[in-house]
Design a protein around this motif. Structure first.
Motif, PDB file in Angstrom:
ATOM      1  N   GLN A  58       5.871  -6.946  -2.095  1.00  9.77           N
ATOM      2  CA  GLN A  58       4.889  -5.923  -2.403  1.00  9.77           C
ATOM      3  C   GLN A  58       4.695  -5.799  -3.914  1.00  9.77           C
ATOM      4  N   PHE A  59       5.835  -5.846  -4.603  1.00  9.49           N
ATOM      5  CA  PHE A  59       5.797  -5.698  -6.053  1.00  9.49           C
ATOM      6  C   PHE A  59       4.939  -6.793  -6.687  1.00  9.49           C
ATOM      7  N   PHE A  60       5.154  -8.042  -6.217  1.00  4.31           N
ATOM      8  CA  PHE A  60       4.428  -9.158  -6.819  1.00  4.31           C
ATOM      9  C   PHE A  60       2.929  -9.026  -6.584  1.00  4.31           C
ATOM     10  N   SER A  61       2.574  -8.500  -5.433  1.00  2.00           N
ATOM     11  CA  SER A  61       1.139  -8.368  -5.178  1.00  2.00           C
ATOM     12  C   SER A  61       0.544  -7.326  -6.127  1.00  2.00           C
ATOM     13  N   PHE A  62       1.277  -6.239  -6.372  1.00  2.00           N
ATOM     14  CA  PHE A  62       0.799  -5.252  -7.364  1.00  2.00           C
ATOM     15  C   PHE A  62       0.669  -5.894  -8.731  1.00  2.00           C
ATOM     16  N   HIS A  63       1.712  -6.649  -9.071  1.00  2.00           N
ATOM     17  CA  HIS A  63       1.788  -7.242 -10.402  1.00  2.00           C
ATOM     18  C   HIS A  63       0.602  -8.186 -10.610  1.00  2.00           C
ATOM     19  N   HIS A  64       0.368  -9.053  -9.636  1.00  5.51           N
ATOM     20  CA  HIS A  64      -0.687 -10.059  -9.792  1.00  5.51           C
ATOM     21  C   HIS A  64      -2.065  -9.433  -9.850  1.00  5.51           C
ATOM     22  N   ASN A  65      -2.206  -8.318  -9.151  1.00  4.92           N
ATOM     23  CA  ASN A  65      -3.512  -7.672  -9.146  1.00  4.92           C
ATOM     24  C   ASN A  65      -3.620  -6.600 -10.219  1.00  4.92           C
ATOM     25  N   LYS A  66      -2.611  -6.566 -11.081  1.00  3.91           N
ATOM     26  CA  LYS A  66      -2.625  -5.616 -12.204  1.00  3.91           C
ATOM     27  C   LYS A  66      -2.879  -4.185 -11.725  1.00  3.91           C
ATOM     28  N   ILE A  67      -2.178  -3.801 -10.689  1.00  2.24           N
ATOM     29  CA  ILE A  67      -2.329  -2.439 -10.169  1.00  2.24           C
ATOM     30  C   ILE A  67      -1.229  -1.570 -10.780  1.00  2.24           C
ATOM     31  N   TYR A  68      -1.619  -0.531 -11.496  1.00  2.00           N
ATOM     32  CA  TYR A  68      -0.635   0.325 -12.166  1.00  2.00           C
ATOM     33  C   TYR A  68      -0.714   1.758 -11.667  1.00  2.00           C
ATOM     34  N   THR A  69      -0.974   1.926 -10.380  1.00  2.00           N
ATOM     35  CA  THR A  69      -1.005   3.275  -9.832  1.00  2.00           C
ATOM     36  C   THR A  69       0.409   3.833  -9.826  1.00  2.00           C
ATOM     37  N   LYS A  70       0.471   5.115  -9.619  1.00  2.00           N
ATOM     38  CA  LYS A  70       1.758   5.782  -9.608  1.00  2.00           C
ATOM     39  C   LYS A  70       2.677   5.167  -8.543  1.00  2.00           C
ATOM     40  N   GLU A  71       2.077   4.917  -7.410  1.00  2.00           N
ATOM     41  CA  GLU A  71       2.830   4.372  -6.285  1.00  2.00           C
ATOM     42  C   GLU A  71       3.404   2.993  -6.647  1.00  2.00           C
ATOM     43  N   ALA A  72       2.547   2.176  -7.283  1.00  2.00           N
ATOM     44  CA  ALA A  72       2.964   0.818  -7.633  1.00  2.00           C
ATOM     45  C   ALA A  72       4.108   0.834  -8.653  1.00  2.00           C
TER      46      ALA A  72
END
Lengths: 696, 566
Positions: free
Chosen positions: A30-44
């Motif tokens: 899950q973390f890598f998918s956030f990282h790759h998509n540059k998602i910096y939401t609170k949840e991420a």
């Protein structure tokens, strides 16, 4: 934290570890998918914190968090309160991660990064550190971080010094604390802080302090390391010095274009055969320096312009610093009579690798004379091979004392003003010597013996820098012999040290050196011919040294020793004839220093172990000719076209291509089969004789 | 204490065991017996717990000591016409303390606050963090009734008033300023040898022959210099007598025992995280220990009656066997076994010949030992003997103060943070083994003269002193005086003595015979030997019973953590 035996995990522990791995894997995906998509939401961001709490070693997660912080801070609605809360969050995550593993590099680094942003209070950090250092006072991560914090807080070195002292008093087996002490003291010395103006005052107190640790528990190594640092501080002068040169001051150099100069009135020590139309000036410093050039070293002579001189460092690596520097003077005409003056360091620019300026300008001068070629002799000598065999040597008589004395006295450059300032140094060493003799009288202690040996050598060198007296060398040699028996694990180190001391001893006085000086006598004509040959054969040397006293040597016999390396030999720029017969050289790359000896014509590397070992580890340390850094000036194509398989024999190519050898002996090495020899002949077209056979 | 308050009669009247006196051995036996499901009646004529192991208010200490210093009054004639089938053997008190010498230099101050003091009758005494008493406290859960603090350091004193810290650990050796480098090396190597030996390392075993030889010979063999030998023998192994003079030495340590002592000391350092030294001391004084075991016993059903003297022993007329005791209240209580505090002595009624069977048991009555005496001293001061440190032990090895000194003198300074005295004051306990009272006095005085300023005239000085103390500026005055150079050339003012009690104590041993009698406090620094003796007495009276079985882990509040609160 130390000395805990590892236990096999119990079944339930293994189960827990499997469960943890599963959880980690899920989080990671899950973390890598956030990282790759540059998602910096609170949840991420929260998710990365969770991941780091379980596995503080996840560098990617730390980097992700840095990106997230940068993202938040670059938002238009960013205000100081928000910055603070974002950074405080980071600090909290780091703290949690450290709780999991307080030796996590990533976590400590992240903390530094956050603090460097400058929005968080540094005072809190000291409190955190106290906690970590209480848990493990030897945690070097914490100590590293402490240095960073102390610097950001502008905490004085004196305060930190007091802190290390407290920590040492709690438990003196603490490498980190002692190390920090050395770092702090170095900083104070450099700053010339009050009370730290002179090492003369501070070092004796430090010696006193470390003695308490060493005597209380000589088996604890941390104290010895600090002692070694103190010893280095005592022995090493800050500014570099010129240790010796060739030619030395007052030399009468005779340049002959011919090998035989028997009957000449000149000393065979200072007569030089040269067929290259130039001769070298060698500067030997007591530590590696950079910045030697025609602007920092001035050579005044009638036949060369100073600006034309190109000073080159002689070092194994291609760095621009070296202990030895060389420049070549061109010989203009056959009828030369000239005085050469060399001034070193009259203008600034020579700097040691530690950053200290060469601050003792010195000057030396010598005379040069060229002897014209005498045809009839040269005919013979070129054809004859040189054979460094026992029957071909005659011990050198003492016909011309005068010139020898000259050459010895001038080996070291005068630095009188330095010697008075170093009184305290030799006093400190004398005290140390006494102290460790006492320790050894109480108990058998390997590192104590080693330290005593080092101290005695350092003392001799420091107390008699110009007299070349080594009053303790016998004792030191005995100590090293002892250590070889007591501590076989480090045999090779002791052996090397033993060799170095032995060489220092041999070269320490005229009398001892003369016992190793021979004159080469041609077996056919039995005419005494050529320069002095220094024979250091059969001394069971494992390493070569004392180069600063051997710059004059043109013929060197190192046969029947145990040399594995000839590191440093590049300093002997005058070498024309070298025997390394029957040693323990294991690879062609070990011959690297010889590449820099432009005058070398005769080389004997027979009966070594070259090729014994299929894997040559030095190969990984040495740059390949296929890389662009080496041999840029050479003409590769020529060799390749002549049919040498470059890929298979690159070491041979790399080592031998620059040689100007007339004569090579390589028999008795595994590598030296007929095929290899044929390759050698191709690499060195000038070679006249290989393994005693004349080449057609 | 002569006025016995009227008590309701004790019910029941028959017990398995009656214990008289609440000193430490009696209290442990009461607790152990109760734990072994025996019915126990625990009596004490005193209004407090602890008997000779108690901690008393300042005013009560002198009266306690003097009440045990007189010879027994001649026994009254036996109560005539005893209707029972018992002979009555009257109890008398044995004189246990002598040469009691109380000096007060500050009467107003101290009298007003007498109750703020908890002075140990049997000081100086400490717990080694790893010794048997701590083990027993933990095993029995008795630690829940006590709190401890660390005694921070041990010093060795000399006749010039210097106190040298004892290098008792690797860090301490490193830090020590008085030892030379060679001495440090030798001492540490000796410690390592001992540690290696104890850890059972093959190559550094101490030979059996060495183990059986005198410890001092072994130390000599190891080439240890006199200073270090003295540290090891007297400040770590805590030997009492001059080990190098076999003529006077009554406790010549064998190497084996010496090593055991070192092991105990070593295991004590760092056992509890918040105890920096090897020793602990209980808050409110050593008397807490006896009381804690009494509480432990009470939890298990032991019946307690204080202020209840016992007047006579009831003995079977025909067999001479023990039957019970007669209380001061007149009630007769019966039991199978009796444990007696060393205070009591049984006397035969004059004029009457004892029953025949009793004659054979007479040796019991002449309970006597030749262990000599122990001289004790308690001093109160307003300044610490050493600045910046309040709780510590000082050892004066034999012959360190004067040539005729053949025993170690130990001094323990305890500060008000252990609730033993008024805030800002310090209690010094001093003790030394001696042959007689005069010798004992000399030993205690030697230490006092070395370390303290003893005011010349007790009463007149006292008035002045107490006034300055009371106006609250005393401390300031002192500092300003010393900073202005002062008259003393040493630069450091010795603490002034406010109050002192000096006395000699008999060293009676426990007795397991016709009737079991417990020992007096011994001359040791800790309770190890006393606990051993107590265990033996328990085994004697209840041979089949386990001494606090391991299973007794049912203590409700205790968390089994003895670590001292700091």
């Amino acid at each position: 934290m130390h000395g805990r035996p590892r236990k096999a995990p119990k079944p339930e522990e293994e189960a827990a570890s499997v469960a943890k791995a599963q959880k980690l894997r899920a989080l990671q995906t899950q973390f890598f998918s956030f990282h790759h998509n540059k998602i910096y939401t609170k949840e991420a961001v929260e998710l990365s914190a969770k991941l780091l709490e379980i596995n503080p070693e996840s560098y990617t997660a730390w980097n992700y968090r840095k990106l997230a912080v940068e993202h938040y801070l670059s938002q238009p609605d960013c205000n100081p309160d928000l910055i603070k809360s974002v950074l405080d969050d980071e600090l909290r995550v780091v703290e949690n991660a450290l709780r999991q593993n307080f030796k996590s590099y990533g976590a400590w680094h992240h903390r530094k990064w956050v603090i460097s942003k400058g929005h968080s209070s540094v005072n809190n950090e000291l409190r955190l550190l106290d906690k970590f250092q209480k848990a493990d006072s030897r945690n070097f991560h914490a100590w590293n971080y402490r240095r960073f914090v102390a610097e950001s807080m502008k905490r004085s070195e004196q305060d930190e010094l007091k802190y290390t002292e407290d920590m040492i008093y709690k438990n003196f087996s603490n490498y980190s604390a002692w190390h920090n002490r050395s770092v702090l003291l170095s900083a104070l010395f450099e700053k010339k802080a009050e009370g730290f103006l002179s090492k003369e005052k501070v070092l004796p107190e430090e010696y006193e302090f470390i003695h308490q640790a060493i005597f209380t528990d000589p088996d604890d190594q941390s104290g010895w390391f600090y002692h070694l640092w103190l010893l280095d501080q005592t022995v090493t002068t800050d500014s570099p010095l010129l240790a010796s040169s060739w030619p030395g001051h007052g030399y009468d150099v005779l340049l002959v274009e011919d090998r035989c100069y028997n009957g000449s009135a000149f000393s065979p020590f200072t007569a030089l055969h040269s067929d290259s139309g130039s001769f070298p000036i060698v500067l030997y410093f007591n530590q590696p320096v950079g910045g030697v050039s025609s602007s920092t070293v001035t050579v005044e002579c009638g036949f060369n312009k100073n600006e034309d001189l190109l000073w080159k460092p002689l070092s194994a690596s291609n760095s621009q610093t070296a202990r030895v520097w060389v420049a070549h003077l061109k010989i203009p005409s056959s009828d030369l009579h000239s005085t050469v003056e060399v001034s070193v360091g009259h203008s600034k620019g020579i700097i040691s690798t530690r950053g200290f300026e060469y601050s003792h300008p010195s000057m030396f001068s010598f005379k040069v004379r060229v002897q014209p070629m005498e045809r009839d002799f040269s005919q013979v000598s070129v054809a004859e091979s040189i054979s460094l065999r026992e029957e071909n040597f005659k011990i050198y008589g003492t016909q011309s004392e005068e010139s020898i004395i000259n050459s010895f006295n001038q080996l070291s450059i005068k630095n009188g003003h330095e010697s008075t300032a170093s009184n305290w140094r030799s006093e400190a060493l004398a005290k140390e010597i006494e102290c460790f003799r006492e320790l050894l009288s109480l108990m058998d202690c390997k590192i104590g013996k080693l330290t005593l040996a080092r101290l005695l050598m350092a003392y001799d060198v420091m107390s008699y820098p110009f007299a070349n007296k080594l009053v303790h060398s016998e004792e030191v040699l005995e100590l090293y012999s002892d250590l070889m028996k007591l501590d076989p694990t480090h045999y090779q180190y002791y052996k090397d040290e033993h060799s170095m001391v032995l060489l220092q001893k041999v070269t320490s006085s005229k009398e001892s050196l003369l016992q190793h000086c021979f004159q080469y006598k041609d077996s056919v004509s039995s005419a005494i011919c050529g320069p002095i040959c220094l024979r250091l054969n059969n001394l069971s040397l494992s390493r070569m040294g004392a180069f600063e006293k051997l710059l004059w040597v043109q013929m060197l016999d190192l046969s029947d020793n145990e040399l594995q390396s000839i590191e440093g030999l590049e300093a002997m720029q005058l070498l024309s004839c070298l025997s390394l017969r029957n040693n323990k050289l294991r690879s062609l790359t070990a011959l690297e220093p010889l590449r820099k000896l432009k005058l070398l014509r005769v080389l004997d590397i027979s009966y070594n172990q070259i090729g014994d070992h299929s894997i040559d580890t030095t190969r990984y340390l040495c740059s390949s000719p296929l890389s662009h850094s080496v041999g840029s000036e050479s003409n590769k194509d020529e060799t390749v076209t002549s049919g040498v398989a470059l890929i298979d024999n690159w070491e041979a190519f790399y080592i031998f291509k620059d040689f100007n050898l007339n004569q090579l002996d390589i028999v008795g090495n595994t590598i030296a089969d007929e095929k290899f020899k044929s390759i050698l002949v191709k690499i060195m077209p000038k070679l006249k004789q290989l393994d005693g056979k004349l080449l057609g | 204490m002569d006025d016995i308050p009227p008590y309701p009669p004790i019910d029941p009247t028959t017990f398995d065991l009656i214990v008289i006196g609440t000193g430490l051995p009696e209290s442990i036996i009461a607790a152990a017996s109760s734990t072994a499901s025996k019915s126990v009646l625990h009596l004490d004529p005193n209004p407090f717990y602890g008997s000779h192991f108690s901690s008393l208010p300042l005013a009560d200490l002198p009266s306690f000591l003097s009440s045990h210093s007189t010879s027994p009054s001649p026994p009254r004639s036996p109560s005539s016409d005893d209707p029972n089938e018992f002979s009555l053997l009257e109890f008398a008190t044995r004189p246990l303390y002598s040469s009691i010498d109380i000096s007060t230099f500050s009467p107003n101050l101290l009298d007003q606050h007498s109750r703020k003091f908890n002075l140990d009758v049997a000081g100086p005494r400490v717990f080694f963090c790893a010794d048997k008493s701590i083990e027993l406290l933990l095993r029995t859960g008795t630690n829940q009734y006590m709190e401890f603090k660390s005694v921070d350091a041990t010093f060795v004193g000399d006749n010039k008033g210097n106190l040298w810290s004892v290098p008792d650990s690797r860090a301490a050796i490193f830090k020590d300023k008085s030892l030379g480098l060679v001495e440090k090396n030798k001492l540490m190597r000796f410690f390592k040898l001992v540690q290696g030996h104890l850890a059972g390392e093959q190559d550094i075993k101490i030979s059996e022959e060495d183990l059986q030889s005198p410890f001092v010979d072994f130390l000599n063999k190891m080439g240890l210099p006199p200073k270090i030998k003295s540290f090891i023998l007297y400040a770590i192994a805590m030997a009492d007598y001059d080990q190098e003079d076999t003529g006077v030495c009554r406790d010549l340590l064998k190497t084996k025992d010496g090593i055991d002592q070192l092991a105990l000391y070593n295991a004590s350092i760092g056992r509890f995280q918040n105890a920096s030294g090897a020793f602990l001391y209980p808050i409110y004084g050593q008397g807490e220990l006896s009381q804690a075991f009494c509480r432990r016993a009470a939890v298990k059903g032991c019946l307690y009656v204080l202020r209840m003297p016992v007047t006579a022993l009831l003995v079977d007329k025909d067999t001479g066997c023990y039957k019970g005791v007669r209380l001061a209240s007149g009630q007769d209580i019966f039991s199978q076994k009796l444990i007696l505090d060393p205070t009591f002595k049984v006397t035969l009624p004059s004029g009457s010949s004892p029953p025949l069977p009793l004659k054979e048991k007479l040796p019991f009555f002449s309970l006597k030992d030749d262990k000599g005496k122990i001289a004790r001293g308690i001093c109160i001061t307003k300044t610490s003997l050493k600045p910046d440190i309040s709780n510590f032990l000082v050892v004066y090895p034999p012959r360190s103060l004067f040539p005729e000194q053949v025993t170690s003198i130990r001094l323990l300074q305890i500060a008000s943070n252990l609730a033993v005295c008024l805030p800002g004051m310090f209690v010094l306990y001093i003790s030394a083994l001696c042959n007689d009272d005069d010798q004992g006095k000399k030993l205690i005085h030697a230490v006092m003269n070395t370390l303290l300023t003893v005011p010349l005239d007790s009463e007149s000085n006292a008035a002045v002193q107490s006034e300055t103390a009371e106006n609250g500026s005393a401390v300031q005055d002192e500092t300003s005086e010393s900073s202005s150079g002062g008259p003393s050339d040493s630069g450091e003012e010795k603490p002034t003595l406010l109050w002192s009690a000096l006395y000699s104590q008999e060293l009676t041993l426990g007795q397991v015979d016709f009737i079991c009698s417990t020992p007096m406090p011994d001359g040791k620094l800790n309770y190890n030997d006393l606990i051993d003796t107590t265990f033996k007495i328990f085994q004697e009276i209840y041979p089949g019973e386990e001494f606090f079985p391991e299973t007794s882990l049912e203590n409700p509040e205790g968390d089994g953590d003895a670590s001292p609160e700091t």
